[in-house]
Design an enzyme around this catalytic site. Structure first.
Site, PDB file in Angstrom:
ATOM      1  N   THR B 315       0.628  -1.250  -0.009  1.00  9.97           N
ATOM      2  CA  THR B 315      -0.087   0.092  -0.175  1.00  9.97           C
ATOM      3  C   THR B 315       0.753   1.230   0.019  1.00  9.97           C
ATOM      4  OG1 THR B 315      -1.798  -1.131   1.158  1.00  9.97           O
ATOM      5  CG2 THR B 315      -1.840   1.092   1.302  1.00  9.97           C
ATOM      6  N   GLY B 316       1.894   1.124   0.773  1.00 11.84           N
ATOM      7  CA  GLY B 316       2.685   2.535   0.792  1.00 11.84           C
ATOM      8  C   GLY B 316       3.426   2.453  -0.112  1.00 11.84           C
ATOM      9  N   TRP B 318       2.541   1.592  -3.516  1.00 10.57           N
ATOM     10  CA  TRP B 318       1.776   2.101  -4.508  1.00 10.57           C
ATOM     11  C   TRP B 318       1.733   3.694  -4.496  1.00 10.57           C
ATOM     12  CZ3 TRP B 318      -2.613   5.001  -4.285  1.00 10.57           C
ATOM     13  CH2 TRP B 318      -3.439   5.128  -5.543  1.00 10.57           C
ATOM     14  N   HIS B 319       1.937   4.186  -3.193  1.00  8.36           N
ATOM     15  CA  HIS B 319       1.669   5.585  -3.168  1.00  8.36           C
ATOM     16  C   HIS B 319       2.843   6.222  -3.618  1.00  8.36           C
ATOM     17  CE1 HIS B 319      -1.709   4.735  -0.560  1.00  8.36           C
ATOM     18  NE2 HIS B 319      -1.997   6.015  -0.855  1.00  8.36           N
ATOM     19  N   GLY B 320       4.112   5.533  -3.839  1.00  8.14           N
ATOM     20  CA  GLY B 320       5.225   6.342  -4.470  1.00  8.14           C
ATOM     21  C   GLY B 320       6.411   5.442  -4.346  1.00  8.14           C
TER      22      GLY B 320
END
Lengths: 376, 468
Positions: B315-316, B318-320
């Protein structure tokens, strides 16, 4: 109103606003220039396969759409009103309006900028002035925040720190304090600058420190039109008016004023009235920021002393007063002067420091943003 | 193209709405596909080709997955594996290649040059939409879309293309073929769109401005760090939820019902509740396509911890593509585990302090999220808690607190359901409902005008020389 009717009203209203603004935006003739921003406005970009593929058309279109949006100034006024009065913001695009005056926030003393400026002035001193000039003087003009910021809780330059840096790094010159001799009414409401009609006392004070007495009688002359300064354009809720006044005296009739914008001398009037018709009427004083070098000669001066002033635009309205007491006043604007051109003028004797008084006079605004200083 | 731009509002949107609403129904998906490709290609037209490849791969994979559904497990899985490989391959190449090269260089001491490729806008969103579609077809949760135009319209649909919500195909499959456009839907959509636009332009952008001011300031103080952290959380929330509101609103105008993405996360009483309310479409995507396939929570404690770390690390990520995003994801994993095993039962006993607990965790988390790198994040967090040579309070802190205080109050109130609840309660009264019905168009019109004013003012760019 029933919910059903409300839904129709909302839908129709939204469609109407979108359609009207869209049509207006598409078909409004494009403006060429923004006086408020002193820049040409973006025009409809070139449309071709290349400009689409490399996205330059799209990027340029975004700029065009914003620059040419209908009623731009009215929308800017709405934004300013909302930000100040509804959202409680203290400034709009760094501008604020207090005591009937528009001023610009400067949040801090930019030490590196001040040192950059003093470094450049030291180079000029070491290279051209040392051992030649009679005496060197320095002075600093406070910006409007000096009078407003503390009173209304705005951040500002630390003036003590800045003047301390200035004195410490301009130790070759005698510092002349003028902060205590000014107040906010000496500045234009809508502009950064001070009023020429209010600063004869400043000229007298500086001249006295340099050993020259100024005592001429002056007459106020009005241009007969409203003066809207740079802040007046940038602050969209400005409804205040200024009047640009310039000061004349009998001795000025014999003055010879030369401008060196091209390298050769061109005689100009002390007050270039045609500049007062342009976007920046303050440029009427010694051609303002348009000319790097102006020389004023007064055959009837009260002394045969010469003065060289390094100045920004605050100095352009102050310098004419010194012509009463100095036979030659050389006014140098280091913002528009390349190092090689300056050297040429020194080498060919146009700028002559031999036996002259030299005054470095700059505003806190310039010192805090000294990237404008070009020489060296 | 951004929703919060003059180009979108007054050039793209009117033409698009006319095309997508006035054309015969059979042509409307084509209009959505065409206008969405223009919308997408506006910033970087060359990247349209990668989107088209993704669409073709997803569409063909869906058809083949359905065709091979009864031809054996592996044959049915093959198109899904191919499409996943192609789509994740492109995402990996554009978004993560430099991250891996950079870290490989650091570990090995090599100096393999970075690719420095611009990231195609929205690739993280449309990649996940295509993946979920193919997996859903494989799971027989939805039939494959036979019409390439309809499938293309689903993937490219401009309202949700660049910032979500991540819309599942199965949720809008029926609407793609048969949707109704009504005044009620349009009015709801317009209201949602204008509120979202206002959240973005009038709150998020201004708080973003405050964050930039803080970063550039040479007069930082401990309280200024806290003001920055608060502004940052609210900036990101209003920015992201504002975009989601705009997407959902335009979808409504066009006759679609997209899933909700935010549900007032600031009122959460635990980290796990926050994540049930924050970026819900991403959370549910990872739940359905990663967490549950890994075994979910019906596994041993050790395996659950592993699953949780994987999901939150991803999830982290995916953000960057940077370590601070991975740390940001794992940071939440740690708190989720702590809440599950240790502190969850105590949280319920501390009443309103639960909000303070969540607030501090979130303020710290977004400082990690927004850091240029971990070093900056750690120094900022340290400064918030007094580790650093900073005074408690500074003149600039006081000034900017005064200048942005009302906006922060608006933001804090707007981040809770207080206003929405009050309006809904008032609507129960017939007289008040009439008053609200009269006020609503007026308020929306005023908001649209004010938003336009802020956007137009953004172009004001005076030539600096004239300050002197």
């Amino acid at each position: 109103m029933t919910t059903k009717v409300k839904n129709i009203v909302v839908s129709v209203l939204f469609a109407a606003v979108l359609a009207a603004m869209s049509l207006f935006a598409w078909f409004k003739p494009a403006d060429e220039y923004s006086v408020a921003e002193r820049r040409p406005l973006d025009q409809f970009p070139k449309l071709s396969a290349d400009t689409i593929l490399d996205a330059t058309f799209m990027n340029s279109f975004e700029d065009y759409a914003l620059d040419q949006f209908p009623m731009r100034d009215a929308f800017r006024a709405i934004k300013a009103f909302t930000a100040l009065n509804i959202m409680g913001q203290m400034d709009v695009n760094d501008l604020y309006y207090k005591d009937g005056v528009i001023s610009k926030v400067e949040t801090e003393t930019k030490k590196d900028q001040v040192l950059s400026a003093t470094g450049k002035f030291n180079t000029i001193y070491d290279k051209y002035i040392k051992d030649k000039a009679n005496k060197v003087y320095t002075s600093v003009v406070p910006d409007k925040n000096y009078f407003l910021a503390d009173k209304y809780g705005y951040p500002s330059i630390d003036y003590n720190e800045m003047i301390g840096l200035w004195k410490e790094n301009m130790s070759f010159g005698e510092y002349i304090d003028i902060f205590s001799k000014l107040d906010i009414s000496d500045y234009y409401i809508t502009d950064t600058h001070w009023k020429q009609q209010n600063i004869f006392g400043i000229a007298q004070h500086i001249a006295q420190k340099m050993g020259v007495e100024l005592s001429a009688k002056y007459t106020e002359n009005s241009l007969g039109k409203i003066f809207k300064g740079v802040y007046g354009y940038q602050f969209p809720l400005s409804f205040e008016k200024d009047e640009l006044i310039y000061m004349t005296s009998d001795y000025q009739k014999d003055l010879k004023v030369y401008s060196y914008s091209t390298g050769t001398a061109v005689e100009i009037p002390l007050y270039v009235l045609e500049n007062a018709q342009g976007d920046d009427p303050y440029n009427m004083f010694l051609s303002g920021a348009k000319v790097p070098l102006v020389i004023i000669e007064n055959p009837n001066a009260t002394t045969d002393k010469e003065l060289v002033i390094f100045r920004d635009s605050f100095g352009s309205s102050l310098s004419p007063y010194f012509a009463e007491g100095y036979s030659k006043v050389t006014v140098v604007d280091p913002r528009t002067f390349g190092g090689a051109v300056f050297k040429m003028f020194v080498d060919n004797g146009t700028i002559n420091f031999e036996g002259a008084d030299v005054l470095f006079l700059f505003s806190t605004t310039l010192l805090n943003n000294s990237f404008e200083v070009q020489i060296f | 193209m951004l929703f919060s731009s003059i180009t979108f509002l007054y050039f793209f949107l009117p033409i698009t709405l006319i095309l997508c609403l006035a054309l015969p129904k059979r042509l409307r998906n084509g209009a959505i596909l065409l206008t969405s490709l223009i919308f997408y290609g506006w910033g970087e037209p060359r990247y349209i080709i990668f989107m088209v490849i993704s669409i073709l791969v997803g569409w063909i994979s869906g058809l083949l997955t359905e065709r091979f559904a009864d031809k054996g497990k592996w044959l049915a899985r093959l198109p899904m594996i191919v499409s996943t490989t192609v789509c994740l391959g492109m995402l990996g190449y554009f978004k993560y290649a430099d991250f891996f090269i950079d870290n490989f260089n650091k570990v090995t001491g090599l100096s393999i040059p970075l690719l420095r490729i611009a990231l195609p806008i929205g690739i993280s969103f449309y990649t996940f939409q295509i993946l979920s579609y193919v997996v859903d077809v494989y799971r027989k949760d939805t039939p494959a879309q036979k019409n390439i135009v309809s499938f293309g319209a689903y993937v490219t649909m401009f309202p949700q293309l660049i910032a979500g919500p991540i819309v599942r195909y199965k949720d809008i499959a029926i609407q793609l073929e048969n949707r109704k456009t009504t005044f009620e839907g349009a009015a709801l959509g317009i209201r949602r769109f204008i509120i979202g636009l206002s959240k973005k332009v009038l709150i998020a952008n201004l708080l973003g401005e405050l964050c930039d001011i803080f970063k550039a300031s040479n007069d930082k103080s401990v309280l200024f760090f806290w003001l920055y952290a608060l502004s940052l959380v609210l900036h990101i929330y209003f920015d992201f939820s504002g975009y989601s509101d705009m997407a959902i609103g335009i979808g409504k105008i066009l006759g679609f019902s997209f899933c909700e993405n935010f549900n007032y996360p600031v009122i959460s009483k635990s980290v796990s509740e926050w994540w049930r309310r924050w970026h819900m479409s991403l959370g549910s995507w990872f739940r359905d396509y990663v967490y549950i396939p890994l075994g979910g929570n019906r596994v041993s404690t050790g395996r659950w911890i592993f699953n949780t770390l994987v999901v939150w690390g991803l999830t982290g990520f995916w953000h960057g593509a940077d370590w601070n995003f991975i740390v940001w994801g794992l940071y939440f994993a740690v708190f989720l585990m702590l809440e599950k095993f240790f502190i969850g039962k105590y949280l319920k006993k501390i009443g309103a302090l639960q909000h303070l607990y969540v607030a501090i965790i979130m303020l710290v988390s977004f400082v990690i999220f927004n850091g240029v790198d971990m070093k900056e994040s750690i120094s900022y967090i340290g400064a918030m808690f007094g580790a650093g040579d900073y005074k408690l309070i500074s003149a600039e802190f006081i000034y900017y607190l005064r200048s942005y205080g009302i906006i922060l109050i608006f933001a804090l109130i707007g981040a809770t359901p207080v206003v929405k609840g009050a309006v809904e309660k008032a609507r129960n009264n017939k007289y008040m409902e009439k008053v609200i019905n009269i006020l609503e168009p007026v308020v929306l019109l005023v908001l649209l005008v004010v938003v336009t004013a802020f956007l137009v003012d953004g172009s004001f760019n005076p030539f600096l020389y004239f300050r002197f």
